[in-house]
Design an enzyme around this catalytic site. Structure first.
Site, mmCIF file in Angstrom:
data_model
loop_
_atom_site.group_PDB
_atom_site.id
_atom_site.type_symbol
_atom_site.label_atom_id
_atom_site.label_comp_id
_atom_site.label_asym_id
_atom_site.label_seq_id
_atom_site.Cartn_x
_atom_site.Cartn_y
_atom_site.Cartn_z
ATOM 1 N N ARG A 267 56.146 -3.972 -21.668
ATOM 2 C CA ARG A 267 57.161 -2.908 -21.707
ATOM 3 C C ARG A 267 56.878 -1.814 -22.741
ATOM 4 N NH1 ARG A 267 62.151 -3.424 -22.711
ATOM 5 N NH2 ARG A 267 62.922 -2.118 -21.044
ATOM 6 N N GLU B 221 74.391 -5.269 -8.858
ATOM 7 C CA GLU B 221 73.225 -6.152 -8.926
ATOM 8 C C GLU B 221 72.428 -5.940 -10.214
ATOM 9 O OE1 GLU B 221 71.635 -4.875 -5.106
ATOM 10 O OE2 GLU B 221 70.280 -3.503 -6.160
ATOM 11 N N PRO B 222 73.013 -6.278 -11.361
ATOM 12 C CA PRO B 222 72.299 -6.098 -12.624
ATOM 13 C C PRO B 222 71.212 -7.147 -12.834
ATOM 14 C CG PRO B 222 74.398 -7.169 -13.006
ATOM 15 C CD PRO B 222 74.356 -6.851 -11.546
ATOM 16 N N CYS C 77 42.091 -5.536 -25.403
ATOM 17 C CA CYS C 77 41.166 -4.415 -25.615
ATOM 18 C C CYS C 77 41.704 -3.134 -24.998
ATOM 19 C CB CYS C 77 39.795 -4.763 -25.053
ATOM 20 S SG CYS C 77 39.044 -6.054 -26.016
ATOM 21 N N GLU C 78 42.791 -2.664 -25.503
ATOM 22 C CA GLU C 78 43.414 -1.415 -25.072
ATOM 23 C C GLU C 78 44.054 -0.797 -26.303
ATOM 24 O OE1 GLU C 78 43.848 0.089 -22.030
ATOM 25 O OE2 GLU C 78 42.713 -1.454 -20.969
ATOM 26 N N TYR D 235 62.157 -8.496 -17.816
ATOM 27 C CA TYR D 235 60.898 -7.810 -17.540
ATOM 28 C C TYR D 235 59.846 -8.119 -18.600
ATOM 29 C CZ TYR D 235 64.211 -5.471 -14.497
ATOM 30 O OH TYR D 235 65.187 -5.228 -13.572
ATOM 31 N N ARG E 130 68.595 -6.681 -16.028
ATOM 32 C CA ARG E 130 68.359 -6.596 -17.462
ATOM 33 C C ARG E 130 69.567 -6.996 -18.314
ATOM 34 N NH1 ARG E 130 65.386 -4.780 -21.142
ATOM 35 N NH2 ARG E 130 66.114 -3.486 -22.831
HETATM 36 N N1 PLP Z 1 68.515 -3.379 -7.970
HETATM 37 C C1 PLP Z 1 67.375 -2.812 -7.602
HETATM 38 C C2 PLP Z 1 67.218 -2.364 -6.205
HETATM 39 C C3 PLP Z 1 66.343 -2.625 -8.530
HETATM 40 O O1 PLP Z 1 65.214 -2.057 -8.142
HETATM 41 C C4 PLP Z 1 66.537 -3.078 -9.855
HETATM 42 C C5 PLP Z 1 65.483 -2.901 -10.876
HETATM 43 O O2 PLP Z 1 64.433 -2.413 -10.663
HETATM 44 C C6 PLP Z 1 67.738 -3.678 -10.201
HETATM 45 C C7 PLP Z 1 68.717 -3.812 -9.245
HETATM 46 C C8 PLP Z 1 68.023 -4.212 -11.560
HETATM 47 O O3 PLP Z 1 67.951 -3.241 -12.543
HETATM 48 P P1 PLP Z 1 68.363 -3.632 -14.052
HETATM 49 O O4 PLP Z 1 67.493 -4.760 -14.461
HETATM 50 O O5 PLP Z 1 68.101 -2.409 -14.829
HETATM 51 O O6 PLP Z 1 69.796 -3.981 -14.012
#
Ligand code: PLP
Length: 873
Positions: free
Chosen positions: A794, A755-756, A825-826, A854, A758
């Protein structure tokens, strides 16, 4: 004629500066290397410099001479080594095209005489010094004849006539003969006398003479030391150490290919780096040069065009910064414990007296009320004798002694270390997981050292180096201090710059920016390309897109078309998928919440969405919700991984996943409610570039799954990283595919899910902003843009590094080091620290790359500033 005045040569003689150039053993062992030396010396001569060439013995010869010294009673061995030495030098003479070399022949005769010398039987140190000196005497003799015969008139100089060693109190006979000191200071008389003799000389490294006119040696790295002495005596314009690497690096480049060339250092920093591990320069060479104010440059013989490392009184940049990290192995710790040390006058004096008596020099010291621990470097003395047991026996009379070895001293070097502590949290966290025996901060504020077990060092150094860069403690982008990385220097210089979609679409992006900024722009083509690369990995049965990374509807649709299912962490995310893809089969949605309220589980289950639990609480308190349902279980495998502590989602300090010791209780509760556990899941962090990670997670989950009766799928999470910095290596997808296939072949009964997030969208998005103002404060240049941390958090949250370019001036030379900041303002509203950009003007379009994951989804209206809008191409 004889009464004519002497030519007025003297003043100009003195005015012409000296350059001392030093070459080590491998640099004098082949003809082409000598041709190289001739070219380098001739180039200096062409600039009207006078030259002293300092050379080591041919490579391997000093070791052979040592073998003769050690042969003692073994005459056959001694003669065999002697024959090899003779043969090697005769072969070298022939290779250099010399018919004869009288000086070399003379030394070979000396060797014969010294072998017959009665002092050999005892291997007397004075005799050893004479034997070892022959190596340099012969190589310099060959070199003088070769250079002279090849168009560079060169005179041979006996270094011993000019380097006079003086004994140091407490020095043993061994040190006086084999590791002597020469108090070299600028000597104008010597410089002008030498100048009167000629313009180019060759002499020996490593050797000197004492007050009794005996030959002595300058210890390990003695040729560097000789170059330092000659540089100081002549008050040279510069000393050059020519070697096989382009200079000093921020870490040992053979262990850390991302190590940066150190372009400029001051003497103290260089001394510290050389002392704490870097082998490229012997630390002893720097003392005389520092006192005489002579700069030293380290240059690469193979690539003379590279600038190398320059060491002088004031480095380019006085701002605190870690310059290098080194590991010194073979360190011994002596821990001395006494119950009575508290207020016991003279305890330390007694302890140190014992070290002095055994000729051991202490390096690091840590002390407590009842314990003092010191470190000893691996000196020859320590390695070659039983001095340690003698010392321990002595110390045992006054305290309890423990010897801890072998250890490694890991040292961070840089000026102003104490003011950098706030940037070292990542580094300290790494050490937090290890057994650190001793920590020491040098009183000159130049180093911070951690002593750990030696076996840990090799793994640790690359990780720490990356962390230092990420935390901006090692400001790798500062071109005044750092040069290219070892990897970059090794890479084909002609390799094309990686062309990204946003480079190709520059004009369209500029047009968009002209309409409005700040705005995110996403390339669906780039998303699809990443999706296809993943789908090509055969072992994976089902890919989910973790839409928390970017839930833009067009991206969800594109990924659906590419065959992806969806992983959601809130009911709002489930709604987002269903509204973008109304026809989507609900079983294509996986719900993986964490600490979500009861209603969200109820809604998801009611909609028929696959649901994951990661705690006992839901089953303990809302068990009826899950009656007769299929559920998935998210586990915490005990460690987190990822590009920053805040993205590690495993281990006790992370709130995610069920601890392994609660699995049995979870199963009992599930059984009680008739819930069937059909999937195991673990996601341990984000931004991982090492394919081995998923293999390990997969294997661990699969082996656990065998203990369950109904597991159908194993979900090894997301976290697939994409390189941010130019020197990071991309995730090896082929290796990932192979690793997953390997585990799968052992557990074919389970479906494999990933489940990627990023990986699919990061590179597909850019944030376009416009320069609002520029400002200078002291040496610091700020470029303000209209996108702040409210658009892209980020960098502030994870110290994430995003490539930043001036899109308006793309391709113009990037000369100024700037801080790219937003309007929030940080103080933390910094999008990119220490970046090299072309001169920026108000209105220029700045592109912040890799902002597709993100980015917009984490934006806020802080300061009531609207965050960047989103567009898709
Ligand atoms: N699966 C779960 C449960 C997550 O919490 C996250 C990210 O927080 C991801 C998958 C996806 O991670 P990434 O975007 O690093 O692939």
């Amino acid at each position: 004629m004889s009464s004519a005045p002497a030519p007025a040569a003297a003043p100009s003689v003195i005015a012409r500066p000296w350059v001392v150039i030093k070459f080590g053993g491998t640099s004098v062992s082949r003809r082409e290397r000598w041709e190289n030396i001739r070219r380098i010396a001739a180039a200096h001569r062409a600039r009207d410099r006078r030259v002293v060439i300092v050379v080591s013995a041919l490579s391997g010869i000093t070791d052979q001479l040592k073998a003769i010294a050690e042969s003692r009673g073994d005459d056959a061995r001694c003669r065999e080594v002697q024959a090899a030495i003779v043969e090697r030098h005769q072969a070298m003479r022939a290779e250099l095209g010399l018919d004869g070399c009288a000086r070399m022949e003379q030394r070979l005769a000396d060797l014969d005489r010294l072998i017959a010398d009665p002092r050999r039987a005892q291997a007397a140190v004075a005799w050893q010094a004479e034997v070892f000196a022959l190596g340099e005497l012969m190589s310099s003799a060959l070199g003088a004849d070769f250079l002279d015969a090849n168009g560079l008139p060169t005179q041979w100089l006996d270094a011993r006539e000019h380097l006079r060693a003086t004994p140091i109190a407490n020095h043993s006979a061994w040190a006086r003969y084999l590791s002597a000191n020469v108090p070299a200071a600028p000597d104008a008389q010597f410089a002008s006398a030498l100048a009167a003799r000629g313009d180019c000389f060759i002499t020996q490294g490593f050797i000197a003479r004492n007050d009794q006119a005996e030959t002595v040696l300058l210890g390990r790295g003695g040729s560097d030391t000789s170059a330092g002495y000659f540089g100081a005596l002549l008050k040279a314009e510069q000393v050059e150490i020519w070697t096989d690497v382009p200079g000093m690096f921020s870490a040992n480049p053979r262990v850390v290919p991302e190590a940066r060339l150190l372009a400029r250092l001051d003497y103290e920093e260089a001394q510290e780096i050389a002392t704490t591990g870097a082998k490229v320069l012997h630390p002893r060479s720097l003392g005389p040069l520092r006192r005489a104010g002579v700069p030293l440059v380290i240059k690469d013989t193979h690539r003379p065009q590279l600038a190398g490392t320059e060491i002088r009184a004031v480095a380019a940049d006085a701002a605190p910064c870690v310059k290098a990290i080194s590991a010194r192995k073979g360190v011994t710790l002596i821990s001395m414990e006494t119950v009575g040390m508290w207020q016991q006058v003279g305890f330390l004096a007694d302890v140190f007296e014992a070290f002095k008596r055994h000729g051991l020099s202490v390096d690091l010291i840590g002390s407590a009320e009842t314990n003092v621990t010191v470190s000893l470097d691996p000196t020859e003395n320590l390695v070659n004798s039983d001095v340690l047991s003698a010392l321990a026996a002595d110390l045992a009379r006054i305290c309890r002694v423990k010897v801890i070895a072998p250890c490694a001293a890991i040292t961070l070097v840089g000026r102003g270390m104490r003011s950098l502590l706030h940037k070292l949290s990542g580094v300290l966290a790494e050490f937090g997981a290890l057994d650190v025996h001793l920590i020491s901060q040098s009183s000159n504020n130049l180093n911070l050292t951690f002593v750990v077990d030696e076996a840990l060092a090799d793994d640790l150094i690359p990780r720490l180096h990356a962390l230092l860069i990420r935390a901006d403690a090692l400001r790798a982008e500062d071109g005044a201090v750092f040069g290219p990385s070892w990897r970059e220097l090794g890479a084909d210089a002609a390799a094309p710059v990686r062309e990204t979609w946003w480079m190709r679409e520059r004009s369209a992006l500029l047009e968009l920016a002209a309409e409005r900024t700040p705005r995110y722009v996403y390339s669906l083509e780039a998303v699809r390309a990443q999706a296809r690369a993943l789908r090509a990995l055969g072992a994976v049965d089902r890919w989910h897109y973790a839409l928390k990374a970017n839930p833009h509807p067009a991206i969800l649709r594109a990924l659906h078309e590419e065959g992806f299912a969806f992983e959601c962490v809130s009911t709002a995310e489930i709604d987002a998928v269903r509204s973008a893809l109304p026809q989507l089969a609900v079983e294509r949605i996986l719900f993986t919440p964490n600490f979500a309220p009861r209603e969200e589980y109820a809604q998801a289950l009611a909609a028929g969405v696959r649901t994951t639990l990661d705690a006992l609480h839901p089953l303990q308190h809302w068990g009826e919700l899950f009656r007769d349902r299929e559920i998935h279980l998210r586990l915490d495998l005990g460690v987190g991984r990822g590009h920053h502590d805040k993205v590690k989602t495993g281990g006790a300090s992370s709130k995610f996943g069920l601890a392994l010791d609660q699995v049995e209780e979870f199963r009992t509760l599930a059984r009680r409610h008739g819930a069937r556990i059909v999937g195991l899941h673990a996601h341990l962090g984000s931004g991982i570039l090492d394919a081995g990670h998923w293999r390990a997670v997969y294997a661990q989950l699969a082996s656990l799954a065998e203990g369950f009766s109904r597991i159908e799928s194993i979900d090894v999470g997301g976290g697939l990283g994409v390189p941010s910095r130019p020197d990071e290596t991309p995730l090896d997808l082929a290796a990932l595919g192979a690793a997953l296939a390997e585990v799968k072949s052992a557990y074919p009964q389970f479906h494999l899910w990933l489940e990627p997030g990023r990986f699919l969208v990061a590179d597909a998005g850019v944030l376009l902003a416009r320069v609002t103002q520029v400002k200078r404060k002291g040496a610091v240049h700020y470029v303000g843009v209209d996108a702040g941390m409210n658009s892209l958090i980020r960098p502030a949250l994870y110290e994430a590094w995003h490539e930043i370019v001036n899109l308006t001036r793309l391709g113009e030379p990037a000369q100024t080091m700037v801080q790219v900041v937003g309007p929030i303002c940080e103080t933390g509203d910094v999008l990119g620290a220490n970046r090299r950009l072309p001169e920026c003007r108000e209105g220029d379009v700045i592109l912040i790359a890799q902002a597709g994951a993100y980015g917009a989804v984490m934006a806020s209206r802080y300061n009531l500033r609207e965050p960047a809008t989103e567009d898709v191409r």
